[in-house]
Design a protein around this motif. Structure first.
Motif, PDB file in Angstrom:
ATOM      1  N   ARG A 200      -9.931  31.775  -4.368  1.00  0.00           N
ATOM      2  CA  ARG A 200      -8.930  30.888  -3.739  1.00  0.00           C
ATOM      3  C   ARG A 200      -8.214  31.547  -2.570  1.00  0.00           C
ATOM      4  NH1 ARG A 200     -12.047  28.788  -7.364  1.00  0.00           N
ATOM      5  NH2 ARG A 200     -11.225  27.050  -8.601  1.00  0.00           N
ATOM      6  N   ARG A 201      -8.848  32.606  -2.014  1.00  0.00           N
ATOM      7  CA  ARG A 201      -8.295  33.184  -0.803  1.00  0.00           C
ATOM      8  C   ARG A 201      -9.045  32.559   0.381  1.00  0.00           C
ATOM      9  NH1 ARG A 201      -7.623  37.749  -4.457  1.00  0.00           N
ATOM     10  NH2 ARG A 201      -9.749  38.503  -4.163  1.00  0.00           N
ATOM     11  N   HIS A 202      -8.896  31.251   0.452  1.00  0.00           N
ATOM     12  CA  HIS A 202      -9.631  30.503   1.467  1.00  0.00           C
ATOM     13  C   HIS A 202      -9.200  30.929   2.873  1.00  0.00           C
ATOM     14  CE1 HIS A 202     -10.409  28.189  -2.060  1.00  0.00           C
ATOM     15  NE2 HIS A 202      -9.199  27.663  -2.108  1.00  0.00           N
ATOM     16  N   VAL A 203     -10.149  30.854   3.793  1.00  0.00           N
ATOM     17  CA  VAL A 203      -9.817  31.156   5.196  1.00  0.00           C
ATOM     18  C   VAL A 203      -9.605  29.839   5.928  1.00  0.00           C
ATOM     19  CG1 VAL A 203     -10.606  32.237   7.342  1.00  0.00           C
ATOM     20  CG2 VAL A 203     -11.276  33.212   5.130  1.00  0.00           C
ATOM     21  N   ARG A 204      -8.449  29.709   6.568  1.00  0.00           N
ATOM     22  CA  ARG A 204      -8.189  28.524   7.389  1.00  0.00           C
ATOM     23  C   ARG A 204      -7.899  28.984   8.815  1.00  0.00           C
ATOM     24  NH1 ARG A 204      -3.579  24.920   5.034  1.00  0.00           N
ATOM     25  NH2 ARG A 204      -4.353  23.523   6.656  1.00  0.00           N
ATOM     26  N   LEU A 205      -8.742  28.538   9.722  1.00  0.00           N
ATOM     27  CA  LEU A 205      -8.547  28.883  11.129  1.00  0.00           C
ATOM     28  C   LEU A 205      -8.255  27.597  11.892  1.00  0.00           C
ATOM     29  CD1 LEU A 205      -8.725  30.900  13.517  1.00  0.00           C
ATOM     30  CD2 LEU A 205     -11.141  30.259  13.711  1.00  0.00           C
ATOM     31  N   ARG A 206      -7.070  27.555  12.508  1.00  0.00           N
ATOM     32  CA  ARG A 206      -6.696  26.352  13.273  1.00  0.00           C
ATOM     33  C   ARG A 206      -6.710  26.637  14.768  1.00  0.00           C
ATOM     34  NH1 ARG A 206      -1.107  23.614  11.983  1.00  0.00           N
ATOM     35  NH2 ARG A 206      -0.312  25.428  13.077  1.00  0.00           N
ATOM     36  N   TYR A 207      -7.348  25.722  15.500  1.00  0.00           N
ATOM     37  CA  TYR A 207      -7.337  25.744  16.971  1.00  0.00           C
ATOM     38  C   TYR A 207      -6.383  24.643  17.423  1.00  0.00           C
ATOM     39  CZ  TYR A 207     -11.922  28.189  17.022  1.00  0.00           C
ATOM     40  OH  TYR A 207     -12.963  29.074  16.868  1.00  0.00           O
ATOM     41  N   ARG A 208      -5.553  24.977  18.420  1.00  0.00           N
ATOM     42  CA  ARG A 208      -4.647  23.965  18.980  1.00  0.00           C
ATOM     43  C   ARG A 208      -4.557  24.112  20.481  1.00  0.00           C
ATOM     44  NH1 ARG A 208       1.046  23.448  16.016  1.00  0.00           N
ATOM     45  NH2 ARG A 208       0.931  25.715  16.038  1.00  0.00           N
ATOM     46  N   ARG A 209      -4.356  22.980  21.136  1.00  0.00           N
ATOM     47  CA  ARG A 209      -4.048  23.052  22.571  1.00  0.00           C
ATOM     48  C   ARG A 209      -3.161  21.871  22.940  1.00  0.00           C
ATOM     49  NH1 ARG A 209      -9.846  21.644  25.460  1.00  0.00           N
ATOM     50  NH2 ARG A 209     -10.024  19.547  24.673  1.00  0.00           N
ATOM     51  N   GLU A 210      -2.322  22.073  23.970  1.00  0.00           N
ATOM     52  CA  GLU A 210      -1.365  21.042  24.375  1.00  0.00           C
ATOM     53  C   GLU A 210      -2.064  19.910  25.111  1.00  0.00           C
ATOM     54  OE1 GLU A 210       1.649  20.743  23.336  1.00  0.00           O
ATOM     55  OE2 GLU A 210       1.374  22.607  22.223  1.00  0.00           O
ATOM     56  N   ALA A 211      -2.742  20.257  26.193  1.00  0.00           N
ATOM     57  CA  ALA A 211      -3.537  19.254  26.925  1.00  0.00           C
ATOM     58  C   ALA A 211      -4.863  19.946  27.189  1.00  0.00           C
ATOM     59  CB  ALA A 211      -2.828  18.886  28.214  1.00  0.00           C
ATOM     60  N   VAL A 212      -5.535  19.583  28.245  1.00  0.00           N
ATOM     61  CA  VAL A 212      -6.767  20.315  28.532  1.00  0.00           C
ATOM     62  C   VAL A 212      -6.339  21.717  28.972  1.00  0.00           C
ATOM     63  CG1 VAL A 212      -8.810  20.431  30.004  1.00  0.00           C
ATOM     64  CG2 VAL A 212      -8.015  18.237  29.109  1.00  0.00           C
ATOM     65  N   GLY A 213      -6.852  22.710  28.354  1.00  0.00           N
ATOM     66  CA  GLY A 213      -6.449  24.090  28.648  1.00  0.00           C
ATOM     67  C   GLY A 213      -7.011  24.972  27.572  1.00  0.00           C
ATOM     68  N   PRO A 214      -6.615  26.240  27.576  1.00  0.00           N
ATOM     69  CA  PRO A 214      -7.193  27.146  26.582  1.00  0.00           C
ATOM     70  C   PRO A 214      -6.693  26.825  25.174  1.00  0.00           C
ATOM     71  CG  PRO A 214      -5.507  28.256  27.876  1.00  0.00           C
ATOM     72  CD  PRO A 214      -5.648  26.899  28.464  1.00  0.00           C
ATOM     73  N   TRP A 215      -7.523  27.107  24.207  1.00  0.00           N
ATOM     74  CA  TRP A 215      -7.173  26.891  22.804  1.00  0.00           C
ATOM     75  C   TRP A 215      -6.427  28.109  22.274  1.00  0.00           C
ATOM     76  CZ3 TRP A 215      -8.039  22.389  20.197  1.00  0.00           C
ATOM     77  CH2 TRP A 215      -8.944  21.484  20.753  1.00  0.00           C
ATOM     78  N   THR A 216      -5.424  27.869  21.450  1.00  0.00           N
ATOM     79  CA  THR A 216      -4.836  28.986  20.704  1.00  0.00           C
ATOM     80  C   THR A 216      -5.414  28.926  19.290  1.00  0.00           C
ATOM     81  OG1 THR A 216      -2.957  27.654  20.022  1.00  0.00           O
ATOM     82  CG2 THR A 216      -2.662  28.981  21.992  1.00  0.00           C
ATOM     83  N   ARG A 217      -5.557  30.085  18.700  1.00  0.00           N
ATOM     84  CA  ARG A 217      -6.124  30.178  17.348  1.00  0.00           C
ATOM     85  C   ARG A 217      -5.123  30.823  16.418  1.00  0.00           C
ATOM     86  NH1 ARG A 217     -11.314  33.477  18.835  1.00  0.00           N
ATOM     87  NH2 ARG A 217     -10.146  33.637  20.759  1.00  0.00           N
ATOM     88  N   GLU A 218      -4.986  30.306  15.230  1.00  0.00           N
ATOM     89  CA  GLU A 218      -4.094  30.939  14.248  1.00  0.00           C
ATOM     90  C   GLU A 218      -4.641  30.699  12.838  1.00  0.00           C
ATOM     91  OE1 GLU A 218      -0.497  29.059  15.471  1.00  0.00           O
ATOM     92  OE2 GLU A 218      -1.443  27.093  15.348  1.00  0.00           O
ATOM     93  N   LEU A 219      -4.345  31.663  11.981  1.00  0.00           N
ATOM     94  CA  LEU A 219      -4.731  31.526  10.579  1.00  0.00           C
ATOM     95  C   LEU A 219      -3.635  30.759   9.855  1.00  0.00           C
ATOM     96  CD1 LEU A 219      -5.985  35.156   9.838  1.00  0.00           C
ATOM     97  CD2 LEU A 219      -7.387  33.101  10.145  1.00  0.00           C
ATOM     98  N   LEU A 220      -3.998  30.036   8.811  1.00  0.00           N
ATOM     99  CA  LEU A 220      -3.010  29.296   8.015  1.00  0.00           C
ATOM    100  C   LEU A 220      -3.102  29.748   6.561  1.00  0.00           C
ATOM    101  CD1 LEU A 220      -3.694  25.668   9.342  1.00  0.00           C
ATOM    102  CD2 LEU A 220      -1.918  27.241  10.112  1.00  0.00           C
ATOM    103  N   TRP A 221      -1.968  29.733   5.882  1.00  0.00           N
ATOM    104  CA  TRP A 221      -1.993  29.981   4.445  1.00  0.00           C
ATOM    105  C   TRP A 221      -2.812  28.880   3.777  1.00  0.00           C
ATOM    106  CZ3 TRP A 221       0.317  33.830   1.480  1.00  0.00           C
ATOM    107  CH2 TRP A 221       1.161  34.717   2.184  1.00  0.00           C
ATOM    108  N   PRO A 222      -3.605  29.255   2.799  1.00  0.00           N
ATOM    109  CA  PRO A 222      -4.433  28.221   2.168  1.00  0.00           C
ATOM    110  C   PRO A 222      -3.635  27.287   1.264  1.00  0.00           C
ATOM    111  CG  PRO A 222      -4.873  30.339   1.146  1.00  0.00           C
ATOM    112  CD  PRO A 222      -3.920  30.596   2.291  1.00  0.00           C
TER     113      PRO A 222
END
Ligand SMILES: Cc1cc2nc3c(=O)[nH]c(=O)nc-3n(C[C@H](O)[C@H](O)[C@H](O)COP(=O)(O)O)c2cc1C
Length: 222
Positions: A200-222
């Motif tokens: 249950r130590r799942h890996v969650r990787l979230r990509y986000r961006r505001e508009a068209v532009g570079p993506w930011t990446r962050e890990l999330l608690w499972p």
């Protein structure tokens, strides 16, 4: 508790999840663009023997903001986003016309993987929608020609009649237009990749961006 309820619960609680050999996911080595990771994971899902990896849940909201969801087929994924096809006149088509936002989820249990995508939904236009339908099977065209999706069906006979006519037309006129059929694209502002783990130590990787532009990446608690 009734016997039916008891046996249902016993059956339910006997089911397992993340109980198969699962791949490791090194999120620090993930590509900068979620599309690249999606394509890689999709190919791995196919290679792992995942049944129908191209099916996904599309969630929309109705006029009152109440969620609705159903399974659809993925038609493409490219730099514009994740594509699907449906009737503009269906329930979801009407919901999207009023509120053009959606969430998609893919679940690939063979590898304990889930992908979530959120974004703005745009119909791609007539020419591409026509090409989309033309590139698919006779059955897909017949289904589209049957039409009136999400309307109340008075009887099964009526469906059989309409479907038989639609199959005949689909075979005779494979280039026929279906006015209500559209391809849509979900332009993502967020995408999350979930790799299940037996401990249950799942890996969650979230990509986000505001508009068209570079993506930011962050890990999330499972
Ligand atoms: C595996 C599977 C694939 C489906 N693919 C599509 C699809 O690509 N397009 C579509 O309009 N409906 C598809 N459906 C049917 C939808 O789930 C849904 O019943 C239909 O689109 C009506 O939804 P609505 O009333 O919310 O508009 C599929 C259903 C299943 C189970």
């Amino acid at each position: 508790m009734s016997d039916t309820q008891k046996s249902f619960r016993a059956l339910l609680h006997a089911q397992r999840v993340w109980d198969v050999p699962l791949p490791r996911f090194d999120a620090s080595a993930a590509p900068a663009d979620p599309l690249d990771l999606f394509r890689a994971w999709f190919a791995e899902a196919v290679a792992a023997g995942q049944i129908e990896p191209h099916t996904m849940t599309l969630a929309t909201v109705d006029a009152e903001g109440r969620p609705d969801a159903r399974t659809l087929m993925l038609h493409d994924a490219d730099e514009r986003g994740w594509h699907f096809g449906t009737h503009t006149t269906s329930e979801k088509g009407r919901q999207l016309a009023a509120r053009p936002h959606a969430a998609l989820t893919f679940y690939w249990p063979a590898q304990g993987r889930q992908v979530r995508v959120r974004g703005t939904v745009t119909p791609v236009g007539r020419a591409e929608s026509r090409a989309d339908l033309r590139a698919r099977s006779t059955g897909a065209l017949a289904a589209a020609l049957t039409g009136t999706q999400s309307e109340v069906l008075p009887s099964r006979d009526e469906l059989v009649r309409a479907s038989e006519e639609a199959w005949e037309r689909a075979r005779a006129e494979p280039d026929t237009e279906v006015e209500t059929w559209s391809r849509y694209v979900v332009e993502p502002h967020e995408a999350e990749f979930f790799q299940g783990d037996a401990e249950r130590r799942h890996v969650r990787l979230r990509y986000r961006r505001e508009a068209v532009g570079p993506w930011t990446r962050e890990l999330l608690w499972p």
